[in-house]
Design a protein around this motif. Structure first.
Motif, short mmCIF file in Angstrom:
data_model
loop_
_atom_site.label_atom_id
_atom_site.label_comp_id
_atom_site.label_asym_id
_atom_site.label_seq_id
_atom_site.Cartn_x
_atom_site.Cartn_y
_atom_site.Cartn_z
N GLY A 69 28.10 34.37 36.09
CA GLY A 69 28.47 34.09 37.48
C GLY A 69 28.24 35.30 38.36
O GLY A 69 27.75 36.34 37.92
N THR A 70 28.57 35.15 39.63
CA THR A 70 28.45 36.27 40.56
C THR A 70 29.59 37.25 40.29
O THR A 70 30.78 36.89 40.39
N ILE A 71 29.25 38.49 39.95
CA ILE A 71 30.26 39.44 39.51
C ILE A 71 31.28 39.72 40.60
O ILE A 71 32.48 39.83 40.33
N THR A 72 30.84 39.80 41.86
CA THR A 72 31.79 40.07 42.95
C THR A 72 32.80 38.95 43.06
O THR A 72 34.00 39.19 43.23
N SER A 73 32.34 37.71 42.97
CA SER A 73 33.24 36.56 43.05
C SER A 73 34.22 36.56 41.89
O SER A 73 35.41 36.24 42.05
N GLN A 74 33.74 36.95 40.71
CA GLN A 74 34.62 37.00 39.55
C GLN A 74 35.69 38.08 39.71
O GLN A 74 36.85 37.88 39.33
N ILE A 75 35.30 39.21 40.27
CA ILE A 75 36.26 40.28 40.49
C ILE A 75 37.33 39.82 41.49
O ILE A 75 38.54 40.00 41.26
N ILE A 76 36.91 39.23 42.59
CA ILE A 76 37.87 38.79 43.60
C ILE A 76 38.79 37.72 43.03
O ILE A 76 40.00 37.72 43.27
N ASP A 77 38.23 36.82 42.23
CA ASP A 77 39.05 35.80 41.60
C ASP A 77 40.08 36.45 40.67
O ASP A 77 41.25 36.04 40.64
N GLY A 78 39.66 37.46 39.91
CA GLY A 78 40.60 38.17 39.05
C GLY A 78 41.71 38.84 39.84
O GLY A 78 42.87 38.84 39.43
N LEU A 79 41.34 39.43 40.97
CA LEU A 79 42.33 40.11 41.81
C LEU A 79 43.32 39.13 42.42
O LEU A 79 44.51 39.44 42.59
N LEU A 80 42.85 37.94 42.75
CA LEU A 80 43.70 36.95 43.42
C LEU A 80 44.52 36.13 42.44
O LEU A 80 45.67 35.77 42.74
N GLN A 81 43.96 35.83 41.27
CA GLN A 81 44.58 34.85 40.39
C GLN A 81 45.33 35.44 39.21
O GLN A 81 46.19 34.78 38.63
N SER A 82 45.04 36.65 38.81
CA SER A 82 45.68 37.22 37.61
C SER A 82 47.19 37.36 37.81
O SER A 82 47.67 37.60 38.92
#
Length: 262
Positions: free
Chosen positions: A60-73
């Motif tokens: 996937g798009t690494i930036t989107s994955q990082i933001i998702d991790g920051l928001l959802q973890s």
């Protein structure tokens, strides 16, 4: 909740943000050591699954994955060592959603003023005692998180202060004024401490610090601040010998001889 403090069968998620650096670099090596010997070894027994940006699925798009991790973890741990701009940017995203996070930084480094009031783990990864203490602190902070301790960030603080200052309640507005004054005094103490170096040794700086200390002393005398407040101030400026000696002297004076300064 079981004996490990785990709240469900589903592993809780932890997103670890840190300086990465090129492969084989000292930065990468340190981050790997913190990840393995502090974060993973402490949180996995507590039921967490830990993820780091460079270990993500690259499909996937690494930036989107990082933001998702920051928001959802469930939890974010941020290593602020060396003031890496990417780490601060990612931490700011987490601050904005006011979800649990833990800050850590290398022992001997300083925090930017805006986040100095947030509890942070100071760690020397080459010192086994320091590593042990960091892991114990990490366990305690996770426990506080699981007990529902409110998440406070500079953003939520500012919004709460703005709400108070715009309140129709005169008492609430007064509280907002007091908080603003205290923040200004903290800034003054930080910038005008006579221990900070030769450039601080002006008569104006000394006058400002004396005025500030007199004000703090009046708050202690009237019971408007606690001994713990003073200990926190001493801890935050533990590099200042004069300040530590001054606080150590006034705590027993205003809170009794049985109240230790530490």
């Amino acid at each position: 909740m079981d004996s490990r403090g785990q709240t469900s069968d589903r592993p809780e998620s932890c997103f670890y943000i840190c300086p990465i650096g090129p492969p084989e670099s000292a930065i990468r090596r340190r981050s790997n050591q913190i990840y393995q010997h502090v974060v993973s070894s402490t949180l996995e027994p507590l039921g967490f699954s830990i993820e780091r940006a460079d270990q993500m699925d690259q499909s996937g798009t690494i930036t989107s994955q990082i933001i998702d991790g920051l928001l959802q973890s469930d939890l974010v741990i941020a290593d602020l060592t060396d003031h890496n701009p990417n780490v601060f940017y990612e931490l700011a995203i987490r601050h904005a959603v006011a979800k649990p996070f833990i800050q850590l930084i290398a022992e001997g480094q300083t925090l930017p003023f805006d986040i100095q009031g947030l509890r942070t783990i100071f760690l020397d990864h080459r010192d086994l005692d320091s590593v042990h203490e960091a892991k114990e602190t990490l366990v305690g902070m996770v426990g506080s998180m699981r007990n529902g301790k409110p998440v406070e960030t500079p953003l939520t603080y500012t919004l709460n202060l703005q709400t108070l200052s715009q309140s129709d309640d005169s008492e609430a507005r007064g509280i907002a004024d007091i908080i603003s004054e205290i923040q200004g005094l903290k800034q003054l103490l930080r910038t005008n401490d006579p221990d900070a170096g030769p450039v601080r040794h002006s008569s104006l700086a000394r006058t400002d610090v004396m005025a500030l200390r007199n004000f703090i002393q009046s708050l202690a005398k009237s019971g408007k601040i606690t001994a713990d407040d003073l200990r926190e101030l001493m801890y935050r400026h533990k590099g200042s010998k004069n300040l530590s000696e001054w606080i150590s002297a006034i705590i027993p004076k205003y809170y009794g001889p049985d109240e230790p300064p530490f």
